[in-house]
Design a protein around this motif. Structure first.
Motif, PDB file in Angstrom:
ATOM      1  N   ALA A   1       0.595  -1.386  -0.377  1.00  0.00           N
ATOM      2  CA  ALA A   1       0.045   0.056  -0.024  1.00  0.00           C
ATOM      3  C   ALA A   1       0.353   1.284   0.466  1.00  0.00           C
ATOM      4  O   ALA A   1       0.445   2.269  -0.523  1.00  0.00           O
ATOM      5  N   LEU A   2       1.897   0.895   0.530  1.00  0.00           N
ATOM      6  CA  LEU A   2       3.046   2.140   0.405  1.00  0.00           C
ATOM      7  C   LEU A   2       4.146   2.350  -0.888  1.00  0.00           C
ATOM      8  O   LEU A   2       4.738   3.184  -1.163  1.00  0.00           O
ATOM      9  N   ARG A   3       4.057   1.884  -1.748  1.00  0.00           N
ATOM     10  CA  ARG A   3       4.473   0.987  -3.475  1.00  0.00           C
ATOM     11  C   ARG A   3       4.481   2.923  -3.922  1.00  0.00           C
ATOM     12  O   ARG A   3       5.524   3.310  -4.196  1.00  0.00           O
ATOM     13  N   ASN A   4       3.452   3.399  -3.681  1.00  0.00           N
ATOM     14  CA  ASN A   4       3.897   5.251  -4.423  1.00  0.00           C
ATOM     15  C   ASN A   4       3.085   6.066  -4.331  1.00  0.00           C
ATOM     16  O   ASN A   4       1.185   6.856  -3.771  1.00  0.00           O
ATOM     17  N   PRO A   5       3.598   7.245  -2.632  1.00  0.00           N
ATOM     18  CA  PRO A   5       3.581   8.055  -1.945  1.00  0.00           C
ATOM     19  C   PRO A   5       2.770   8.872  -2.837  1.00  0.00           C
ATOM     20  O   PRO A   5       2.401   9.830  -2.531  1.00  0.00           O
ATOM     21  N   ARG A   6       3.208   9.085  -3.779  1.00  0.00           N
ATOM     22  CA  ARG A   6       3.075  10.615  -5.115  1.00  0.00           C
ATOM     23  C   ARG A   6       1.395  10.264  -5.555  1.00  0.00           C
ATOM     24  O   ARG A   6       1.064  11.338  -5.457  1.00  0.00           O
ATOM     25  N   LYS A   7       0.902   8.993  -5.482  1.00  0.00           N
ATOM     26  CA  LYS A   7      -0.468   8.935  -5.685  1.00  0.00           C
ATOM     27  C   LYS A   7      -2.003   9.308  -4.906  1.00  0.00           C
ATOM     28  O   LYS A   7      -2.406   9.984  -5.229  1.00  0.00           O
ATOM     29  N   PRO A   8      -1.417   8.823  -3.640  1.00  0.00           N
ATOM     30  CA  PRO A   8      -1.446   7.782  -2.738  1.00  0.00           C
ATOM     31  C   PRO A   8      -1.761   6.704  -2.881  1.00  0.00           C
ATOM     32  O   PRO A   8      -3.049   6.838  -3.325  1.00  0.00           O
ATOM     33  N   SER A   9      -0.566   5.356  -2.507  1.00  0.00           N
ATOM     34  CA  SER A   9      -1.422   4.244  -3.318  1.00  0.00           C
ATOM     35  C   SER A   9      -2.258   3.680  -2.133  1.00  0.00           C
ATOM     36  O   SER A   9      -2.485   2.528  -2.158  1.00  0.00           O
ATOM     37  N   TRP A  10      -2.651   4.107  -1.212  1.00  0.00           N
ATOM     38  CA  TRP A  10      -2.459   3.828   0.712  1.00  0.00           C
ATOM     39  C   TRP A  10      -4.371   4.717   0.463  1.00  0.00           C
ATOM     40  O   TRP A  10      -4.641   3.822   1.638  1.00  0.00           O
ATOM     41  N   GLY A  11      -4.438   5.159  -0.539  1.00  0.00           N
ATOM     42  CA  GLY A  11      -6.404   5.988  -0.387  1.00  0.00           C
ATOM     43  C   GLY A  11      -6.194   6.315  -1.658  1.00  0.00           C
ATOM     44  O   GLY A  11      -5.369   6.466  -2.417  1.00  0.00           O
ATOM     45  N   GLU A  12      -7.463   7.227  -1.441  1.00  0.00           N
ATOM     46  CA  GLU A  12      -7.949   8.465  -2.647  1.00  0.00           C
ATOM     47  C   GLU A  12      -6.409   9.132  -3.152  1.00  0.00           C
ATOM     48  O   GLU A  12      -6.080   9.709  -2.434  1.00  0.00           O
ATOM     49  N   PRO A  13      -6.670   8.790  -4.638  1.00  0.00           N
ATOM     50  CA  PRO A  13      -5.908   9.787  -5.222  1.00  0.00           C
ATOM     51  C   PRO A  13      -5.708  11.058  -4.492  1.00  0.00           C
ATOM     52  O   PRO A  13      -7.097  12.148  -4.645  1.00  0.00           O
ATOM     53  N   TYR A  14      -4.914  12.357  -4.610  1.00  0.00           N
ATOM     54  CA  TYR A  14      -4.844  13.621  -4.270  1.00  0.00           C
ATOM     55  C   TYR A  14      -5.713  13.891  -5.319  1.00  0.00           C
ATOM     56  O   TYR A  14      -6.501  14.916  -4.948  1.00  0.00           O
TER      57      TYR A  14
ATOM     58  N   ARG B   1       2.766  21.381  -4.124  1.00  0.00           N
ATOM     59  CA  ARG B   1       2.877  20.073  -4.840  1.00  0.00           C
ATOM     60  C   ARG B   1       1.797  19.410  -4.064  1.00  0.00           C
ATOM     61  O   ARG B   1       1.750  19.689  -2.876  1.00  0.00           O
ATOM     62  N   LEU B   2       0.894  18.667  -4.657  1.00  0.00           N
ATOM     63  CA  LEU B   2      -0.018  17.536  -4.115  1.00  0.00           C
ATOM     64  C   LEU B   2       0.979  16.634  -2.996  1.00  0.00           C
ATOM     65  O   LEU B   2       0.454  16.854  -2.023  1.00  0.00           O
ATOM     66  N   PRO B   3       1.339  15.835  -3.659  1.00  0.00           N
ATOM     67  CA  PRO B   3       2.348  14.554  -2.773  1.00  0.00           C
ATOM     68  C   PRO B   3       3.085  15.395  -1.458  1.00  0.00           C
ATOM     69  O   PRO B   3       3.810  16.466  -1.960  1.00  0.00           O
ATOM     70  N   HIS B   4       3.524  14.917  -0.403  1.00  0.00           N
ATOM     71  CA  HIS B   4       3.450  15.931   0.507  1.00  0.00           C
ATOM     72  C   HIS B   4       3.869  14.844   2.236  1.00  0.00           C
ATOM     73  O   HIS B   4       3.641  13.633   2.192  1.00  0.00           O
ATOM     74  N   ASP B   5       4.857  15.801   2.933  1.00  0.00           N
ATOM     75  CA  ASP B   5       4.906  14.651   4.677  1.00  0.00           C
ATOM     76  C   ASP B   5       3.628  14.566   4.881  1.00  0.00           C
ATOM     77  O   ASP B   5       3.769  16.029   5.067  1.00  0.00           O
ATOM     78  N   PRO B   6       2.607  13.960   5.323  1.00  0.00           N
ATOM     79  CA  PRO B   6       1.630  14.270   6.204  1.00  0.00           C
ATOM     80  C   PRO B   6       1.941  15.439   7.151  1.00  0.00           C
ATOM     81  O   PRO B   6       1.104  16.119   8.004  1.00  0.00           O
ATOM     82  N   ARG B   7       3.383  14.640   8.276  1.00  0.00           N
ATOM     83  CA  ARG B   7       3.812  16.158   9.169  1.00  0.00           C
ATOM     84  C   ARG B   7       3.317  17.272   9.398  1.00  0.00           C
ATOM     85  O   ARG B   7       3.873  17.843  10.177  1.00  0.00           O
ATOM     86  N   ASP B   8       4.068  17.395   7.736  1.00  0.00           N
ATOM     87  CA  ASP B   8       4.278  18.598   7.189  1.00  0.00           C
ATOM     88  C   ASP B   8       3.099  20.221   6.860  1.00  0.00           C
ATOM     89  O   ASP B   8       2.850  21.177   6.611  1.00  0.00           O
TER      90      ASP B   8
END
Length: 211
Positions: free
Chosen positions: A108-121, A164-171
């Motif tokens: 589920a972590l294979r593509n953090p840019r989409k992200p692969s673990w949930g609904e696309p950004y 940018r839509l991909p990001h670190d959730p902690r940020d």
């Protein structure tokens, strides 16, 4: 005529002693602290001296409960909009630090840019902006409050700010019961303010609802 400002309000702290990533799971209500946070958000809006004429909330319990203080303060009914709900998430119902140790979850972590673990950004952005535009266009005057969740609100911030839509959730800059405000200027929505009225209450708060 159209609405003047759109305020995206995040819900308050949720009662979650097991620190489960609850996502869209039912039954996750505000904690007592969360209720105080929601009241702080309502106070912040009232202190601005603006006219709140419409109130819309995600269908999830924590958002509906967070909208109550605003509803009572301004005398407006709570409408519900599915488009401003929390995104889907592969890790929903788990304790994240434990789930990450399970190799079965690593795919589920294979593509953090989409992200692969949930609904696309891009999907979150599309539905949130639809809801924001509809609220603005269909409200004759005054301000609209949309009570939503951290990631959907952050996606609006990022998309409209050309980030940018991909990001670190902690940020993410989207605290519990925070308010992110937009206006429509020259044909586009522009962020004009961010406040954290419950910041003083947030020390030690639990905030693990989504990724």
């Amino acid at each position: 005529m159209v609405a003047s400002q759109i305020h995206l309000v995040r819900h308050g702290e949720v009662h979650n002693p097991l620190r489960v990533l609850y996502g869209r799971l039912p039954g996750y209500r505000l904690s007592e602290l969360g209720e105080k946070m929601a009241a702080a958000a309502a106070d912040d809006l009232a202190d601005r001296g603006r006219e709140i004429t419409r109130l819309v909330a995600s269908p999830l319990q924590r958002a509906q409960e967070s909208a109550v203080s605003i509803s009572e303060r301004f005398g407006v009914e709570i409408e519900t909009d599915e488009r401003i709900i929390e995104p889907t998430n592969h890790f929903e119902g788990t304790v994240m630090r434990l789930a990450l140790r399970n190799p079965a979850n690593w795919v589920a972590l294979r593509n953090p840019r989409k992200p692969s673990w949930g609904e696309p950004y891009v999907s979150i952005v599309a539905r949130m902006l639809d809801a924001v535009r509809d609220a603005w266009e269909t409200t004759p005057s005054g301000d609209v409050v949309l009570v939503s969740h951290q990631l959907p609100i952050w996606m609006v911030h990022s998309a409209l700010g050309h980030g940018r839509l991909p990001h670190d959730p902690r940020d993410r800059r989207c605290a519990l019961s925070s308010i992110t405000t937009f206006e429509h200027r020259d044909g586009v929505f522009v962020e004009v303010g961010y406040t954290d009225p419950a910041g003083a209450l947030a020390v030690g708060a639990t905030d693990v609802g989504a990724v």
